[in-house]
Enzyme design. Structure first.
Site, mmCIF file in Angstrom:
data_model
loop_
_atom_site.group_PDB
_atom_site.id
_atom_site.type_symbol
_atom_site.label_atom_id
_atom_site.label_comp_id
_atom_site.label_asym_id
_atom_site.label_seq_id
_atom_site.Cartn_x
_atom_site.Cartn_y
_atom_site.Cartn_z
ATOM 1 N N GLU A 1 0.299 0.881 -9.939
ATOM 2 C CA GLU A 1 -0.640 0.517 -11.398
ATOM 3 C C GLU A 1 -0.838 0.916 -12.237
ATOM 4 O O GLU A 1 -1.975 1.184 -12.969
ATOM 5 C CB GLU A 1 -1.679 1.477 -10.053
ATOM 6 C CG GLU A 1 -1.880 3.453 -9.896
ATOM 7 C CD GLU A 1 -0.642 3.383 -8.814
ATOM 8 O OE1 GLU A 1 -0.515 4.564 -7.946
ATOM 9 O OE2 GLU A 1 -0.220 2.373 -7.825
ATOM 10 N N TYR B 1 1.443 0.337 -4.696
ATOM 11 C CA TYR B 1 1.082 1.507 -4.587
ATOM 12 C C TYR B 1 1.227 2.261 -4.402
ATOM 13 O O TYR B 1 1.624 3.003 -3.202
ATOM 14 C CB TYR B 1 -0.538 -0.027 -4.813
ATOM 15 C CG TYR B 1 -1.070 -0.898 -5.250
ATOM 16 C CD1 TYR B 1 -1.070 -0.671 -6.913
ATOM 17 C CD2 TYR B 1 -0.987 -1.984 -4.425
ATOM 18 C CE1 TYR B 1 -1.614 -1.465 -7.126
ATOM 19 C CE2 TYR B 1 -1.127 -3.241 -5.140
ATOM 20 C CZ TYR B 1 -1.306 -3.494 -7.175
ATOM 21 O OH TYR B 1 -2.235 -4.177 -7.243
ATOM 22 N N LYS C 1 0.609 -1.072 0.202
ATOM 23 C CA LYS C 1 -0.234 0.475 -0.010
ATOM 24 C C LYS C 1 0.861 1.282 -0.062
ATOM 25 O O LYS C 1 1.886 1.243 0.354
ATOM 26 C CB LYS C 1 -0.988 -0.187 1.082
ATOM 27 C CG LYS C 1 -2.557 -1.101 1.128
ATOM 28 C CD LYS C 1 -3.238 -0.844 0.236
ATOM 29 C CE LYS C 1 -3.633 0.860 -0.571
ATOM 30 N NZ LYS C 1 -4.511 0.837 -1.960
ATOM 31 N N HIS D 1 -1.590 5.206 -6.398
ATOM 32 C CA HIS D 1 -2.390 6.219 -5.863
ATOM 33 C C HIS D 1 -2.443 7.010 -6.013
ATOM 34 O O HIS D 1 -3.231 8.068 -4.498
ATOM 35 C CB HIS D 1 -3.913 5.153 -5.230
ATOM 36 C CG HIS D 1 -3.595 4.276 -5.914
ATOM 37 N ND1 HIS D 1 -3.848 3.839 -7.088
ATOM 38 C CD2 HIS D 1 -3.499 2.860 -5.175
ATOM 39 C CE1 HIS D 1 -4.369 2.422 -7.319
ATOM 40 N NE2 HIS D 1 -3.792 1.891 -6.158
#
Length: 372
Positions: free
Chosen positions: A118, A94, A75, A96
């Site tokens: 991603e 990741y 994460k 984001h």
């Protein structure tokens, strides 16, 4: 290269960046791997397994961040983790960033080299490091949605597949990509009536060819979104624009026309969500209600099935992790333009155009960043 694998600290997040098998591969290629103590214990990956694979167990995340050349996570780094990153250190995880200006600012300030799972692409235009978690999240979305439709969870009290003499639920999936098709498959498997909306006629044709009349395919526009969403029992938000914030397809007006106790599951929440009323939730408190519609907006859905997710993710990330470690990030990104698409932050500058646009920040191309 010295690769560091800290434990994840996001709420109820039990995945880990590298499995013992991935560690063994890295060590076989001549690299050192340090893993935080008990980082994989919740999903049955013991310290002993990591040591047997060739890793060194480290007590604290602080020591891992201080020593490692590359940090491999799952994460996005939390603020205290961003503060531990240093100039030139590689972060592979990741991110984001589009809906998260605070994280973006912290990564830029750190001077690190942040490569996002991603936005790594494939020769066919897919997203190979997002796909495994999208598969998990798509399948989980139906489990979560079916649970939320129960009376105890605030739902309208409807069984997804119905029973003889009683109709099945109406499930609408917004987006026919990896998340959407996995959600549709699960919903159809449970006997629901499923409709997928997408604005790609080519994709709708592929889905029709695969599933025929069992799956209803509808071209997505403002009229069809309103028509199908407002009649649905369960709506799955599965839209994605790589790197960018998700478009808001469902607004408050739509919710006001939906049935009391209907459910929306926003799988796009990592990119800001595709429902106007969405806000990120956790596995600890996964739902909330607006206009008598239950919202499930957990930002790390695959973390709920952390063991499956960890192994699926490692299957996809391992070749890229090895490329970065074997060649160094500059050579690896130069050799592989698809991996280069993953570069989001480089020595104090944003290098993903969609992220920079959504955050209204300056942008440096990957090519210029690597040349510098």
């Amino acid at each position: 290269m010295l690769i560091g694998v800290p434990a994840e600290i996001k709420t109820l997040e039990s995945r880990i960046g590298m499995t013992p098998a991935a560690v063994r591969e890295a060590v076989a290629h001549g690299h050192e791997v340090i893993v935080q103590k008990n980082g994989g214990l919740k999903i049955g990956l013991t310290n002993e397994e990591y040591v047997k694979a060739g890793a060194t167990i480290i007590d604290t995340a602080e020591e891992i961040f201080a020593k490692a050349d590359m940090i491999v996570k799952v994460k996005e780094p939390q603020q205290n983790e961003c503060a531990m990153l240093r100039e030139g250190q590689i972060l592979f995880t990741y991110l984001h960033l589009a809906p998260d200006p605070d994280q973006a600012e912290a990564l830029v300030k750190s001077g690190c080299v942040a490569i996002a799972y991603e936005t790594v692409t494939s020769p066919r235009g897919g997203l190979p490091l997002l796909a495994p978690m999208s598969e998990v999240a798509g399948r989980m979305s139906i489990q979560a949605g079916a649970h939320c439709l129960e009376m105890r969870q605030g739902g309208e009290g409807i069984l997804l597949g119905g029973v003889p003499g009683v109709p099945a639920a109406e499930v609408v999936v917004l987006g026919g990509g990896v998340v959407g098709i996995n959600a549709a498959r699960m919903a159809m498997g449970l006997g629901a009536n499923v409709t997928v909306l997408d604005n790609s006629l080519g994709r709708l044709g592929e889905l029709d060819g695969l599933y025929g009349p069992q799956l209803k395919t509808i071209y997505s526009n403002a009229d069809t979104v309103e028509e199908y969403v407002t009649k649905a029992d369960l709506v799955i938000g599965a839209v994605l624009i790589p790197g960018a914030a998700a478009p808001k397809l469902v607004n408050m007006g739509h919710l006001q026309k939906m049935k009391n106790g209907s459910v929306v599951v926003d799988v796009a929440i990592d990119q800001g969500g595709c429902f106007e009323t969405s806000k990120a939730t956790t596995h600890l408190e996964p739902t909330f209600e607006i206009e008598n519609v239950v919202h499930y907006c957990v930002a790390n859905m695959p973390g709920g099935v952390a063991r499956t997710s960890t192994f699926a993710l490692n299957n996809a990330t391992m070749p890229f992790t090895l490329a970065l470690a074997n060649k160094g990030y500059k050579q690896a990104l130069t050799d592989d333009p698809h991996l280069a698409e993953g570069l989001n932050v480089h020595h104090g500058k944003l290098t993903n155009e969609a992220v920079a646009r959504d955050l209204d920040k300056d942008y440096q191309s990957v090519r210029d960043a690597l040349a510098a």
